[in-house]
Design a protein around this motif. Structure first.
Motif, mmCIF file in Angstrom:
data_model
loop_
_atom_site.group_PDB
_atom_site.id
_atom_site.type_symbol
_atom_site.label_atom_id
_atom_site.label_comp_id
_atom_site.label_asym_id
_atom_site.label_seq_id
_atom_site.Cartn_x
_atom_site.Cartn_y
_atom_site.Cartn_z
ATOM 1 N N GLY A 285 0.791 -1.224 0.000
ATOM 2 C CA GLY A 285 0.000 0.000 0.000
ATOM 3 C C GLY A 285 0.821 1.271 0.000
ATOM 4 N N ILE A 286 2.121 1.165 -0.045
ATOM 5 C CA ILE A 286 2.973 2.338 0.136
ATOM 6 C C ILE A 286 4.060 2.450 -0.934
ATOM 7 C CG2 ILE A 286 4.543 3.501 1.730
ATOM 8 C CD1 ILE A 286 3.220 1.995 3.977
ATOM 9 N N HIS A 287 4.678 1.344 -1.249
ATOM 10 C CA HIS A 287 5.895 1.394 -2.060
ATOM 11 C C HIS A 287 5.649 0.943 -3.494
ATOM 12 C CE1 HIS A 287 7.862 1.945 1.742
ATOM 13 N NE2 HIS A 287 7.361 0.818 2.191
ATOM 14 N N TRP A 288 6.085 1.763 -4.451
ATOM 15 C CA TRP A 288 6.013 1.362 -5.848
ATOM 16 C C TRP A 288 7.232 0.523 -6.192
ATOM 17 C CZ3 TRP A 288 1.601 1.970 -8.328
ATOM 18 C CH2 TRP A 288 0.717 2.960 -7.907
ATOM 19 N N MET A 289 6.995 -0.567 -6.909
ATOM 20 C CA MET A 289 8.078 -1.453 -7.340
ATOM 21 C C MET A 289 8.244 -1.297 -8.845
ATOM 22 S SD MET A 289 9.033 -3.250 -4.611
ATOM 23 C CE MET A 289 8.729 -1.861 -3.526
ATOM 24 N N PHE A 290 9.482 -1.145 -9.271
ATOM 25 C CA PHE A 290 9.799 -0.896 -10.679
ATOM 26 C C PHE A 290 10.481 -2.132 -11.282
ATOM 27 C CE2 PHE A 290 13.058 1.083 -13.640
ATOM 28 C CZ PHE A 290 12.176 1.210 -14.702
ATOM 29 N N ASN A 291 9.787 -2.739 -12.231
ATOM 30 C CA ASN A 291 10.308 -3.927 -12.921
ATOM 31 C C ASN A 291 10.356 -3.673 -14.418
ATOM 32 O OD1 ASN A 291 9.623 -6.522 -10.815
ATOM 33 N ND2 ASN A 291 8.384 -4.697 -10.565
ATOM 34 N N VAL A 292 11.127 -4.486 -15.118
ATOM 35 C CA VAL A 292 11.128 -4.459 -16.574
ATOM 36 C C VAL A 292 10.672 -5.826 -17.070
ATOM 37 C CG1 VAL A 292 12.467 -3.967 -18.639
ATOM 38 C CG2 VAL A 292 13.115 -2.928 -16.465
ATOM 39 N N LEU A 293 9.760 -5.801 -18.035
ATOM 40 C CA LEU A 293 9.294 -7.044 -18.646
ATOM 41 C C LEU A 293 10.348 -7.560 -19.615
ATOM 42 C CD1 LEU A 293 7.099 -9.149 -19.427
ATOM 43 C CD2 LEU A 293 6.208 -7.459 -21.040
ATOM 44 N N CYS B 231 18.764 5.757 -2.817
ATOM 45 C CA CYS B 231 18.150 4.792 -3.759
ATOM 46 C C CYS B 231 18.509 3.363 -3.389
ATOM 47 C CB CYS B 231 18.594 5.075 -5.186
ATOM 48 S SG CYS B 231 18.052 6.672 -5.822
ATOM 49 N N SER B 232 18.750 3.097 -2.093
ATOM 50 C CA SER B 232 19.212 1.781 -1.662
ATOM 51 C C SER B 232 18.045 0.895 -1.268
ATOM 52 C CB SER B 232 20.189 1.944 -0.500
ATOM 53 O OG SER B 232 19.570 2.713 0.528
ATOM 54 N N GLY B 233 17.178 0.632 -2.234
ATOM 55 C CA GLY B 233 16.023 -0.227 -1.997
ATOM 56 C C GLY B 233 15.000 0.047 -3.074
ATOM 57 N N PRO B 234 14.164 -0.948 -3.402
ATOM 58 C CA PRO B 234 13.223 -0.778 -4.517
ATOM 59 C C PRO B 234 12.191 0.306 -4.273
ATOM 60 C CG PRO B 234 12.829 -2.834 -3.324
ATOM 61 C CD PRO B 234 14.107 -2.285 -2.811
ATOM 62 N N GLY B 235 11.740 0.460 -3.020
ATOM 63 C CA GLY B 235 10.765 1.498 -2.711
ATOM 64 C C GLY B 235 11.421 2.877 -2.666
ATOM 65 N N LYS B 236 12.666 2.909 -2.228
ATOM 66 C CA LYS B 236 13.373 4.190 -2.150
ATOM 67 C C LYS B 236 13.643 4.758 -3.538
ATOM 68 C CE LYS B 236 15.892 3.061 2.119
ATOM 69 N NZ LYS B 236 17.246 2.836 2.669
ATOM 70 N N LEU B 237 14.065 3.899 -4.452
ATOM 71 C CA LEU B 237 14.451 4.443 -5.767
ATOM 72 C C LEU B 237 13.236 4.922 -6.549
ATOM 73 C CD1 LEU B 237 14.157 2.492 -8.610
ATOM 74 C CD2 LEU B 237 15.675 1.088 -7.257
ATOM 75 N N THR B 238 12.090 4.259 -6.384
ATOM 76 C CA THR B 238 10.908 4.754 -7.103
ATOM 77 C C THR B 238 10.469 6.091 -6.523
ATOM 78 O OG1 THR B 238 9.494 3.400 -5.673
ATOM 79 C CG2 THR B 238 10.066 2.499 -7.832
ATOM 80 N N GLN B 239 10.587 6.234 -5.203
ATOM 81 C CA GLN B 239 10.232 7.510 -4.587
ATOM 82 C C GLN B 239 11.207 8.598 -5.041
ATOM 83 O OE1 GLN B 239 10.774 7.902 -0.289
ATOM 84 N NE2 GLN B 239 8.909 9.137 -0.151
ATOM 85 N N ALA B 240 12.491 8.284 -5.088
ATOM 86 C CA ALA B 240 13.493 9.278 -5.470
ATOM 87 C C ALA B 240 13.295 9.749 -6.911
ATOM 88 C CB ALA B 240 14.895 8.688 -5.298
ATOM 89 N N LEU B 241 12.943 8.816 -7.811
ATOM 90 C CA LEU B 241 12.809 9.151 -9.228
ATOM 91 C C LEU B 241 11.378 9.549 -9.601
ATOM 92 C CD1 LEU B 241 15.634 7.922 -9.251
ATOM 93 C CD2 LEU B 241 15.013 6.603 -11.258
ATOM 94 N N GLY B 242 10.444 9.377 -8.665
ATOM 95 C CA GLY B 242 9.061 9.729 -8.950
ATOM 96 C C GLY B 242 8.336 8.707 -9.811
ATOM 97 N N ILE B 243 8.776 7.464 -9.746
ATOM 98 C CA ILE B 243 8.128 6.402 -10.520
ATOM 99 C C ILE B 243 6.868 5.960 -9.782
ATOM 100 C CG2 ILE B 243 8.378 4.058 -11.405
ATOM 101 C CD1 ILE B 243 11.398 4.578 -11.611
ATOM 102 N N GLN B 244 5.728 5.953 -10.524
ATOM 103 C CA GLN B 244 4.451 5.596 -9.898
ATOM 104 C C GLN B 244 3.630 4.752 -10.856
ATOM 105 O OE1 GLN B 244 2.419 9.001 -8.359
ATOM 106 N NE2 GLN B 244 4.099 9.593 -7.015
#
Length: 204
Positions: free
Chosen positions: A83-91, A130-143
DNA sequence: TTCGTGATAGAG
DNA sequence: TCTATCACGAAG
């Protein structure tokens, strides 16, 4: 495994992602992610295999299987976790399909804006941005709005080949409750930007 | 160690 | 509808 290492600085194309999750995860270590005005060197990834990996979303989410079937390799798969952290993956879609989770970056450009996004001050160590999947999406604004974004056509939102890691280490994935024995996490072991430092692996 | 937070899927 | 689950991070 096929070796695909374009010359340094070259934008990574769709053929890179037209391979298996393990190959792509391993070879993304050291490459540069550009995201608008931000960029960072990828120092930690995990592979998720879409076919027989109980930890992969395709194993328990119909929507993930539909996503794989209806999208090209090299697009972003973004979802909200806890409910809080965006996860960024590549297909990725090669002999096997699946995802590469980007878990940590060594920030290169846009660092001050990253601190703002992360609600951190100048005192915060660079290695915590950016030391974690939730941190890096927050830092880069990925949503969630970036879900499905093609990462192989817009030079502003793409991967670029970078210097290979000094010490590429393969170790078990973390933060999951199934298939924990699969050694499908890759790290640049020399980097201080990792989410969790892997245990020293005994030689085989 | 605890807790916040919301999308998803499957059960009832 | 209800509920369990989840690839996390920060505070304490």
């Amino acid at each position: 495994m096929a070796i695909y290492r374009p010359s340094i600085g070259q934008m990574i194309g769709r053929e890179f992602f037209s391979r298996s999750p393990l190959e792509c995860s391993r070879e993304l270590i050291g490459s540069i992610l550009r995201w608008g005005n931000f960029s960072g060197r990828i120092v930690e990834t995990e592979a998720y295999d879409g076919e027989d990996d109980p930890a992969c979303h395709t194993f328990f989410r119909t929507s993930a299987r539909v996503f794989v079937a209806t999208h090209e390799a090299g697009v972003a798969y973004v979802y909200l976790n806890y409910g809080i952290h965006w996860m960024f993956n590549v297909l990725v879609k090669g002999r096997r399909s699946g995802f590469v989770l980007i878990r940590a970056l060594d920030p290169q450009t846009g660092i001050e804006a990253m601190r703002v996004n992360r609600k951190r001050t100048a005192l915060t160590p660079l290695t915590h941005l950016c030391s974690g999947p939730g941190k890096l999406t927050q830092a880069l604004g990925i949503q969630g709005g970036d879900h499905g974004r093609d990462l192989c056509s817009d030079p502003c939102y793409s991967f670029y080949s970078g210097p290979p890691p000094k010490v590429l280490q393969q170790c078990p994935r973390i933060g999951i409750s199934t298939a924990m024995d699969y050694p499908w996490r890759f790290v640049a072991a020399e980097s201080p930007h990792l989410s969790v430092r892997p245990a020293i692996m005994p030689l085989p």
